[in-house]
Design a protein around this motif. Structure first.
Motif, PDB file in Angstrom:
ATOM      1  N   VAL A  43       0.854  -1.192   0.000  1.00 33.12           N
ATOM      2  CA  VAL A  43       0.000   0.000   0.000  1.00 33.12           C
ATOM      3  C   VAL A  43       0.889   1.240   0.000  1.00 33.12           C
ATOM      4  CG1 VAL A  43      -1.934  -1.153   1.118  1.00 33.12           C
ATOM      5  CG2 VAL A  43      -0.153  -0.110   2.528  1.00 33.12           C
ATOM      6  N   TRP A  44       0.340   2.370  -0.506  1.00 30.57           N
ATOM      7  CA  TRP A  44       1.211   3.523  -0.743  1.00 30.57           C
ATOM      8  C   TRP A  44       1.900   4.041   0.526  1.00 30.57           C
ATOM      9  CZ3 TRP A  44       0.754   8.241   1.505  1.00 30.57           C
ATOM     10  CH2 TRP A  44      -0.479   8.597   2.058  1.00 30.57           C
ATOM     11  N   GLY A 173       0.431   4.100   9.118  1.00 25.02           N
ATOM     12  CA  GLY A 173      -0.640   4.207   8.132  1.00 25.02           C
ATOM     13  C   GLY A 173      -0.758   2.952   7.283  1.00 25.02           C
ATOM     14  N   ALA A 174       0.392   2.374   6.920  1.00 23.38           N
ATOM     15  CA  ALA A 174       0.380   1.139   6.123  1.00 23.38           C
ATOM     16  C   ALA A 174      -0.263  -0.003   6.898  1.00 23.38           C
ATOM     17  CB  ALA A 174       1.806   0.772   5.714  1.00 23.38           C
ATOM     18  N   LEU A 176      -2.527   0.289   9.194  1.00 26.82           N
ATOM     19  CA  LEU A 176      -3.964   0.536   9.274  1.00 26.82           C
ATOM     20  C   LEU A 176      -4.666   0.135   7.983  1.00 26.82           C
ATOM     21  CD1 LEU A 176      -4.011   4.010  11.107  1.00 26.82           C
ATOM     22  CD2 LEU A 176      -4.590   1.763  12.064  1.00 26.82           C
ATOM     23  N   GLN A 177      -4.007   0.363   6.858  1.00 26.97           N
ATOM     24  CA  GLN A 177      -4.598   0.000   5.569  1.00 26.97           C
ATOM     25  C   GLN A 177      -4.508  -1.485   5.292  1.00 26.97           C
ATOM     26  OE1 GLN A 177      -3.771   2.114   1.980  1.00 26.97           O
ATOM     27  NE2 GLN A 177      -3.765   4.131   2.965  1.00 26.97           N
ATOM     28  N   ASP A 178      -3.416  -2.111   5.730  1.00 24.26           N
ATOM     29  CA  ASP A 178      -3.183  -3.532   5.463  1.00 24.26           C
ATOM     30  C   ASP A 178      -2.782  -4.214   6.762  1.00 24.26           C
ATOM     31  OD1 ASP A 178      -2.493  -6.035   4.615  1.00 24.26           O
ATOM     32  OD2 ASP A 178      -0.847  -5.418   3.298  1.00 24.26           O
ATOM     33  N   TYR A 181       0.570  -6.002   6.978  1.00 22.04           N
ATOM     34  CA  TYR A 181       1.820  -5.254   6.787  1.00 22.04           C
ATOM     35  C   TYR A 181       2.680  -5.364   8.046  1.00 22.04           C
ATOM     36  CZ  TYR A 181       5.008  -1.304   6.165  1.00 22.04           C
ATOM     37  OH  TYR A 181       6.124  -0.511   6.069  1.00 22.04           O
TER      38      TYR A 181
END
Length: 589
Positions: A43-44, A173-174, A176-178, A181
């Protein structure tokens, strides 16, 4: 001429300033991260963290001395790993250096390594052009009288701290998105250090195998009388993929002999549980599988089971010893022979073809004093360098000679690869002829390849095997069974069961249990729900053993839409969930 002279003067002035070296070294250290940002499905925010966190560390490291060349030289081990990483990206197109890749390096003989390295000139030249000049510049930096100013070093130390904080925020943040990760898995070189630690741990555990398995006993007995002679042969293929077998619908004549064999059963939908030899072959030879791989360290192999049941056993290999489980299992046989190692012990440079294994087999089968015999042959099959796997004068598909490996050489590489499969076809046919000629003998031959191979098959440009993310081409393997007429007359239910299961989905964990069923070996380790020669065989979800030795279903191992499309084209079973969406997104529906 004046412009050229001015350019030279500017370059001299630039490289008389230690700040130039500082930024060059920082850029060189971040090259692997930059490539991984482009190749990895992160993820970005994870990509931001992949650049900023290591970048902050390198910025701080390069400020610890007034001449940045000195700390840069201290990163030499990291530069070696960076070169390794870039070569692997050239080969596989994605993924970090995996645990299995470190173990592959440890278990690959020098001949294999030289065969491969000699054909990877573009990648090797590229990393040399990146890192060798950088080390030369580091030496110049150390020798220059100029120094980084205290202000520059202090300012960049502060900048590195700010970038570190931003990178930590991106990492959060990564996550939280994945939810999957992890910094230790997704940030280079943290993930390399983590994988190296796992590789050392596994090596140490395998090194202790003779001790941890010493007390293991199958409690195996034969359920059949000695009145009928029995001979069973397991042939382990190497790097042979089903797609290029004529028996599986390939338009080329790669199986001219097996195609004419009566009574041959071809299993259409068999997948390997691992795409690296040091893991895939042990799964075939013992009761450990992707689902319970940890038991590998405490259990013995199929050779011990047959031996306990009164069989004379033999293990003949055309591969070199490498202190892996394959060596340990081979040593359990009554007779063990590694052709290459035996020749090397005599001081010979030796690269025999697989057909030389027939000499050892014929000598053993000629001895009729044993009523029960079990043989395991480990071939070199279609392992790269393909053109070295068969005599040049037997090449059927031409041209088949190449000096390097590139996508535009695919036709020649494919010719050589297909020629190697024809050599395997000849070997198996000769073995069947040997077994067929044995009078009053119930015999059987089971062949399965350890894994397949990528051959620049699609736009991804992938080559070889053992990539951290497998492909269809590495997973789908040939698996064939031959049973003699005498065997069929004595135990017809085995053939009937195998014929009824030939199109069912299975993985290489069936090999061990099928052999026990074929040979009539009773042991608590035998599971007939995994034996294709048993009417109790049961189809279950298929698992692949990932790099961290975790079992994963096919929809969770990173297969691309191209791979799923090949599963459909070949009529193979695949978990239906999310398949249509992935194919549609790739324009392959």
């Amino acid at each position: 001429m004046k412009h050229f002279s001015d350019l030279i003067q500017r370059l001299r002035a630039r490289f008389a300033d230690q700040r130039t070296y500082y930024w060059v070294f920082l850029g060189v250290l971040l090259v692997p991260n930059l490539f991984l940002c482009c190749t990895e499905p992160i993820v970005w925010p994870g990509k931001v963290a992949l650049m900023l966190l290591p970048g902050a560390v390198w910025m701080a490291l390069l400020t610890v001395a007034p001449k940045p060349g000195a700390p840069f030289w201290c990163t030499l081990p990291l530069l070696v790993l960076g070169a390794f990483q870039l070569v692997l990206l050239y080969l596989f197109g994605n993924s970090i250096i995996a645990v299995d890749m470190f173990l592959n390096v440890a278990t690959t003989n020098s001949g294999e390594a030289l065969e491969l390295l000699g054909k990877l000139e573009p990648a090797i030249v590229g990393v040399l052009l990146l890192y060798i000049p950088a080390l030369v510049l580091a030496t110049l930096s150390i020798r220059l009288p100029a120094r980084l100013s205290a202000t520059f070093r202090r300012r960049n130390a502060v900048r590195s701290g700010i970038l570190l904080l931003v990178g930590i925020g991106a990492m959060v943040g990564a996550r939280l998105q994945d939810p999957e990760y992890r910094a230790k898995l997704d940030i280079w070189p943290l993930n390399i250090g983590y994988n190296m630690g796992l590789a050392v741990e596994r090596w140490q555990k395998s090194d202790r195998y003779p001790l941890t398995s010493a007390d293991f006993c199958f409690g195996a007995v034969s359920e059949r009388p000695d009145s009928i002679r029995e001979v069973y042969v397991l042939v382990i293929g190497e790097t042979s993929r089903a797609l290029n077998w004529q028996l599986y619908g390939y338009p080329r004549e790669t199986n001219p002999h097996l195609s004419e064999q009566e009574g041959l059963i071809c299993f259409r939908d068999v997948l390997t549980q691992a795409n690296a030899t040091h893991k895939s072959v042990p799964i075939m030879l013992c009761s450990a599988s992707a689902e319970n791989y940890g038991t590998l360290y405490t259990r013995k192999s199929i050779l011990s089971a047959f031996r306990e049941a009164g069989f004379r056993t033999a293990f003949f290999s055309n591969q070199s010893e490498n202190h892996s489980f394959i060596d340990f299992f081979g040593a359990e046989a009554d007779t063990t022979l590694f052709l290459k190692s035996a020749a090397q012990a005599r001081g010979e440079a030796y690269n025999p073809y697989d057909d030389l294994l027939l000499q050892s087999v014929s000598g053993l089968l000629a001895d009729t004093s044993f009523r029960k015999t079990f043989l395991v042959l480990h071939t070199y099959g279609s392992h790269f360098d393909y053109q070295e796997r068969y005599p040049a004068d037997s090449a059927y598909f031409l041209p088949a000679s190449y000096d390097d490996v590139r996508p535009d050489h695919r036709e020649v590489l494919l010719n050589a690869y297909d020629n190697s499969i024809r050599a395997t076809d000849q070997l198996l046919s000769d073995l069947i002829s040997y077994l067929r000629a044995l009078p009053n003998t119930a015999s059987g031959l089971l062949y399965a390849s350890d894994h397949g191979e990528d051959l620049y098959d699609d736009a991804r440009g992938l080559f070889l095997h053992a990539s951290p993310r497998p492909t269809y081409y590495q997973l789908h393997i040939p698996c064939v069974l031959w049973l003699s007429p005498t065997y069929d007359a004595e135990w017809p239910e085995s053939r009937l069961a195998a014929e009824s299961h030939r199109d069912k989905p299975m993985t290489t964990n069936v090999i061990f249990h099928t052999l026990l069923s074929m040979g009539g070996i009773e042991t608590p380790q035998r599971n007939d729900s995994l034996a294709v020669t048993s009417p109790r065989f049961t189809v279950t979800p298929r698992h692949y053993l990932n790099d961290h030795n975790k079992p994963r279903t096919l929809d969770r191992i990173g297969l691309g839409a191209e791979d799923i499309a090949m599963f459909r084209r070949m009529g193979l079973a695949f978990p239906a969930e999310r398949v249509r969406d992935r194919l549609s997104a790739a324009g392959l529906e």
